[in-house]
Design a protein around this motif. Structure first.
Motif, mmCIF file in Angstrom:
data_model
loop_
_atom_site.group_PDB
_atom_site.id
_atom_site.type_symbol
_atom_site.label_atom_id
_atom_site.label_comp_id
_atom_site.label_asym_id
_atom_site.label_seq_id
_atom_site.Cartn_x
_atom_site.Cartn_y
_atom_site.Cartn_z
ATOM 1 N N ARG A 350 -5.078 -7.829 36.012
ATOM 2 C CA ARG A 350 -4.107 -8.302 36.997
ATOM 3 C C ARG A 350 -2.956 -7.317 37.253
ATOM 4 O O ARG A 350 -1.982 -7.686 37.880
ATOM 5 C CB ARG A 350 -3.527 -9.660 36.595
ATOM 6 C CG ARG A 350 -4.554 -10.780 36.553
ATOM 7 C CD ARG A 350 -5.256 -10.915 37.893
ATOM 8 N NE ARG A 350 -6.281 -11.931 37.861
ATOM 9 C CZ ARG A 350 -6.148 -13.149 38.361
ATOM 10 N NH1 ARG A 350 -5.039 -13.498 38.946
ATOM 11 N NH2 ARG A 350 -7.148 -14.003 38.289
ATOM 12 N N PRO A 352 -1.299 -4.806 39.403
ATOM 13 C CA PRO A 352 -1.547 -4.391 40.783
ATOM 14 C C PRO A 352 -1.527 -2.874 40.932
ATOM 15 O O PRO A 352 -0.808 -2.172 40.210
ATOM 16 C CB PRO A 352 -0.395 -5.041 41.549
ATOM 17 C CG PRO A 352 0.700 -5.183 40.549
ATOM 18 C CD PRO A 352 0.023 -5.446 39.239
ATOM 19 N N GLY A 382 1.199 -4.722 44.546
ATOM 20 C CA GLY A 382 1.606 -6.116 44.641
ATOM 21 C C GLY A 382 2.044 -6.543 46.021
ATOM 22 O O GLY A 382 2.358 -7.720 46.233
ATOM 23 N N ARG A 510 -10.980 -9.723 38.128
ATOM 24 C CA ARG A 510 -9.887 -8.955 37.545
ATOM 25 C C ARG A 510 -9.418 -7.834 38.463
ATOM 26 O O ARG A 510 -8.562 -7.030 38.090
ATOM 27 C CB ARG A 510 -10.330 -8.350 36.210
ATOM 28 C CG ARG A 510 -10.707 -9.369 35.154
ATOM 29 C CD ARG A 510 -11.246 -8.672 33.921
ATOM 30 N NE ARG A 510 -10.286 -7.702 33.404
ATOM 31 C CZ ARG A 510 -10.633 -6.576 32.790
ATOM 32 N NH1 ARG A 510 -11.903 -6.263 32.655
ATOM 33 N NH2 ARG A 510 -9.710 -5.757 32.337
ATOM 34 N N SER A 511 -10.002 -7.707 39.646
ATOM 35 C CA SER A 511 -9.668 -6.579 40.513
ATOM 36 C C SER A 511 -8.201 -6.627 40.934
ATOM 37 O O SER A 511 -7.693 -7.677 41.308
ATOM 38 C CB SER A 511 -10.569 -6.590 41.754
ATOM 39 O OG SER A 511 -10.439 -7.812 42.440
ATOM 40 N N PRO A 512 -7.520 -5.488 40.902
ATOM 41 C CA PRO A 512 -6.098 -5.460 41.248
ATOM 42 C C PRO A 512 -5.809 -5.477 42.739
ATOM 43 O O PRO A 512 -4.667 -5.667 43.139
ATOM 44 C CB PRO A 512 -5.622 -4.149 40.617
ATOM 45 C CG PRO A 512 -6.823 -3.271 40.619
ATOM 46 C CD PRO A 512 -7.994 -4.186 40.400
ATOM 47 N N VAL A 513 -6.846 -5.252 43.561
ATOM 48 C CA VAL A 513 -6.660 -5.208 45.011
ATOM 49 C C VAL A 513 -7.616 -6.203 45.655
ATOM 50 O O VAL A 513 -8.771 -6.339 45.227
ATOM 51 C CB VAL A 513 -6.915 -3.793 45.571
ATOM 52 C CG1 VAL A 513 -6.798 -3.773 47.096
ATOM 53 C CG2 VAL A 513 -5.939 -2.797 44.954
ATOM 54 N N VAL A 514 -7.125 -6.902 46.674
ATOM 55 C CA VAL A 514 -7.929 -7.912 47.366
ATOM 56 C C VAL A 514 -7.932 -7.597 48.858
ATOM 57 O O VAL A 514 -6.879 -7.303 49.434
ATOM 58 C CB VAL A 514 -7.353 -9.331 47.138
ATOM 59 C CG1 VAL A 514 -8.126 -10.347 47.961
ATOM 60 C CG2 VAL A 514 -7.400 -9.689 45.676
ATOM 61 N N CYS A 539 -3.953 -14.644 45.786
ATOM 62 C CA CYS A 539 -3.589 -13.226 45.866
ATOM 63 C C CYS A 539 -2.250 -12.921 45.204
ATOM 64 O O CYS A 539 -1.795 -11.772 45.265
ATOM 65 C CB CYS A 539 -3.549 -12.784 47.332
ATOM 66 S SG CYS A 539 -5.127 -12.963 48.190
ATOM 67 N N ARG A 542 -1.154 -9.535 43.396
ATOM 68 C CA ARG A 542 -2.187 -8.537 43.644
ATOM 69 C C ARG A 542 -1.923 -7.859 44.987
ATOM 70 O O ARG A 542 -1.388 -8.469 45.911
ATOM 71 C CB ARG A 542 -3.571 -9.193 43.650
ATOM 72 C CG ARG A 542 -3.837 -9.998 42.395
ATOM 73 C CD ARG A 542 -5.007 -10.932 42.545
ATOM 74 N NE ARG A 542 -6.259 -10.313 42.197
ATOM 75 C CZ ARG A 542 -7.416 -10.974 42.098
ATOM 76 N NH1 ARG A 542 -7.464 -12.264 42.344
ATOM 77 N NH2 ARG A 542 -8.511 -10.346 41.780
ATOM 78 N N THR A 543 -2.285 -6.620 45.087
ATOM 79 C CA THR A 543 -2.150 -5.891 46.343
ATOM 80 C C THR A 543 -3.163 -6.458 47.328
ATOM 81 O O THR A 543 -4.357 -6.537 47.004
ATOM 82 C CB THR A 543 -2.390 -4.392 46.125
ATOM 83 O OG1 THR A 543 -1.556 -3.945 45.055
ATOM 84 C CG2 THR A 543 -2.060 -3.606 47.381
ATOM 85 N N THR A 544 -2.712 -6.850 48.522
ATOM 86 C CA THR A 544 -3.576 -7.610 49.429
ATOM 87 C C THR A 544 -3.572 -7.010 50.825
ATOM 88 O O THR A 544 -2.519 -6.678 51.376
ATOM 89 C CB THR A 544 -3.112 -9.072 49.515
ATOM 90 O OG1 THR A 544 -3.007 -9.615 48.195
ATOM 91 C CG2 THR A 544 -4.096 -9.904 50.325
#
Length: 601
Positions: A350, A352, A382, A510-514, A539, A542-544
């Motif tokens: 988690r 970002p 983030g 667990r991916s930091p980017v969505v 999200c 997380r970087t979205t």
């Protein structure tokens, strides 16, 4: 891509050659030697037993002409009846065995094709379009299945019978056999005219059906976007155009087959006339018996049924052959060797990462004009960025590239310290999760559906994920809770619940980017607000990147980028872009007017 993206329409999955497809079938048959051998033996036996009564009929005619007693002829008649009954039984068994062998072949091919598609790089699937993929594992499998049940047993059995009957004519008298063989050049010319033209025509028809499927899928998946931009007539015209193309090819195939049947009928006429003329001459010269001369035209006429069966099922056989080459072609496609669970990239849980897009340019193979031009974007760790723009602006293409689907022609996409171009798909999936509007619930227990994203997750973690996206209420009311069967054959879930399950899977990763590519586009207005809250919760931290279907989504993002013809035309916050009075401001006014109209309706 989704309906808002652009893809190269000429790109398709590989198609095998006839030799490659035949080689694959031969290899499959060699893996079942006993079934294959028994199938061939029963087919040959059935054909021989069908021909035997005609040969014995000549013996009966000669016996009657020579005044033999019934004591001699009755056993011959009994053998004729027994041969007919045994021939029918052998033919029935042969048909069953051919179907059994074909069913095994189809099951193996279907499993191999699906496995190849699932292992195919996502960029390849996006390049060719889902219409081509679905038409192969769907329509082509259906066509081949029908052919295996009907055309393949008929053509194989009839072909063996033609060979046996031809040998029987030569067994009567070699000169009568040669007379019947006089029809062969006409048959050969008919087939040489038909085969080289028919296979490409059937492949063209299957490709047209794939293009029609792609047009339908794109229009239906992006129906809200189509309506928002008033593109109903454009999409309808495209579907109509592709449907008419399929229709015209169907008519062309039917006319073409009719011309082939006419050539086959002429060949039959030539052969029958030659046998009658030669038989009469031999009988007059005393070089052949009445029984032989009588049996020869009957034997040749015996060819009419199998040849007619071949002709009238050849259309289906050719379609099956075209589908076979397309399915075997899928097996030639490259696949990813590693699964997501094998990824070497293991970002902190988690934590970002920032996203940096630098001077990115991208073109689809075979397209002259780039879809994206010199794109520069950045999303802080983030933070969130929304992409908006007209249909075809390149939003979905850019989203896919940021998700690691495809490789830029120039420039780069970095996720934290990682350059996506240097990673394989498994590693990219460890860094970026992508959710599109094409969400799906697999048939099975709800817990199993959720564990697709996190196989090691226990029930408590699954419930936490559902609670995060606001799905815990209805999930707890299911008959067996997390262990309730959902999807096909189980509890039917509406669009909002299906999307919540997809978002819960996103929470479990667990991916930091969505990357969310119109992930809530299919929800109705009543569920839209609920899903937008679920998206924000899923999200959080997380970087979205959003491909915004509703401009209310864009408003909620930290920043907004407006794409126009593959370029970043504007970038800023919602308030900044509205005050600027440019493209975004015009989209915002049109969106508000449309929303007010909907409220009045």
């Amino acid at each position: 891509m989704s309906a808002t993206g652009t893809r190269a329409p000429s790109a398709t999955l590989s198609t095998a050659t006839a030799r490659e497809a035949t080689g694959w079938v031969g290899a499959h048959c060699r893996r079942a030697p006993w079934l294959t051998a028994f199938t061939v033996l029963t087919t040959v036996a059935g054909a021989a037993l069908q021909v035997l009564p005609v040969l014995l009929l000549g013996r009966v005619v000669d016996g009657v002409a020579e005044g033999e007693s019934s004591a001699v002829l009755v056993p011959v008649g009994a053998v004729m009846v027994a041969a007919a009954l045994l021939g029918a039984a052998a033919t029935a068994l042969s048909t069953y065995l051919i179907g059994r062998l074909g069913a095994d072949l189809l099951a193996t091919l279907r499993e191999s094709a699906v496995r190849a598609v699932l292992g195919m790089p996502s960029a390849r699937v996006e390049q060719v379009g889902r219409g081509d993929v679905l038409s192969r594992v769907g329509d082509d499998v259906a066509v081949l299945s029908k052919g295996i049940r009907t055309a393949v047993p008929t053509v194989f059995s009839a072909g063996v019978l033609v060979v046996i009957a031809t040998a029987g004519m030569f067994g009567l008298d070699w000169r009568l056999g040669l007379a019947g063989a006089g029809a062969l050049p006409a048959y050969v010319f008919a087939l040489r005219w038909y085969l080289p033209r028919s296979a490409p025509l059937y492949r063209k028809q299957r490709m047209a059906q794939a293009d029609r499927a792609q047009a339908l899928i794109s229009g239906l998946n992006g129906i809200d976007t189509v309506r928002a931009y008033g593109l109903e007539s454009t999409v309808r015209e495209k579907v109509t155009r592709e449907s008419w193309r399929v229709r015209e090819l169907g008519v062309e195939v039917f006319r073409f087959f009719g011309r082939f049947v006419g050539r086959e009928n002429r060949a039959e006429f030539i052969g029958l006339v030659l046998i009658l003329v030669v038989g009469y001459a031999l009988l007059e010269a005393g070089a052949a018996t009445l029984g032989e001369v009588s049996a020869a035209p009957l034997m040749f006429h015996r060819l009419f049924t199998p040849l007619g069966a071949i002709m009238f099922t050849f259309d289906e056989a050719q379609k099956s052959g075209a589908s076979l080459t397309r399915l075997v072609g899928v097996l030639k496609e490259p696949s990813e060797d590693r699964l997501v669970g094998d990824a070497a990239v293991t970002p902190p849980d988690r934590a970002p990462y920032p996203v940096t897009v630098k001077e990115l340019t991208f073109s689809y193979p075979g397209d002259g004009e780039p879809v994206l031009w010199d794109v520069n974007l950045s999303i802080p760790a983030g933070g969130s960025l929304a992409l908006v723009g007209a249909t075809g602006a390149g939003k979905s293409t850019l989203a896919a590239l940021i998700a690691g689907i495809g490789t830029p022609g120039a420039g780069s996409v970095h996720i934290g310290p990682y350059d996506l171009a240097a990673l394989d798909e498994a590693e990219a999936r460890a860094l970026v999760s992508i959710l599109t509007q094409e969400t799906h619930v697999f048939s099975g227990r709800l817990s199993d559906d959720l564990r697709l994203a996190a196989p090691e997750a226990d029930d408590a973690r699954l419930r936490d994920a559902l609670r995060t996206v606001g799905a815990d209420g209805w999930a707890e009311l299911l008959p067996d809770g997390l262990h309730t069967t959902v999807g096909e054959g189980g509890e039917r879930l509406d669009v909002t619940k299906v999307t919540q399950i997809a978002l819960a899977r996103l929470v479990l990763t667990r991916s930091p980017v969505v990357v969310l590519d119109e992930s809530t586009a299919e929800a109705g207005s009543e569920g839209a607000a609920e899903l937008e809250r679920a998206v924000r919760a899923a999200c959080a931290g997380r970087t979205t990147l959003f491909v915004a279907h509703r401009l209310t989504q864009a408003m909620a993002a930290d920043r907004i980028a407006v794409l126009d013809a593959g370029r970043v035309a504007e970038e800023g916050t919602h308030e900044e872009l509205v005050a600027l009075g440019g493209r975004y401001a015009r989209l915002w006014r049109a969106w508000r007017q449309g929303s007010e109209t909907d409220r009045h309706i």
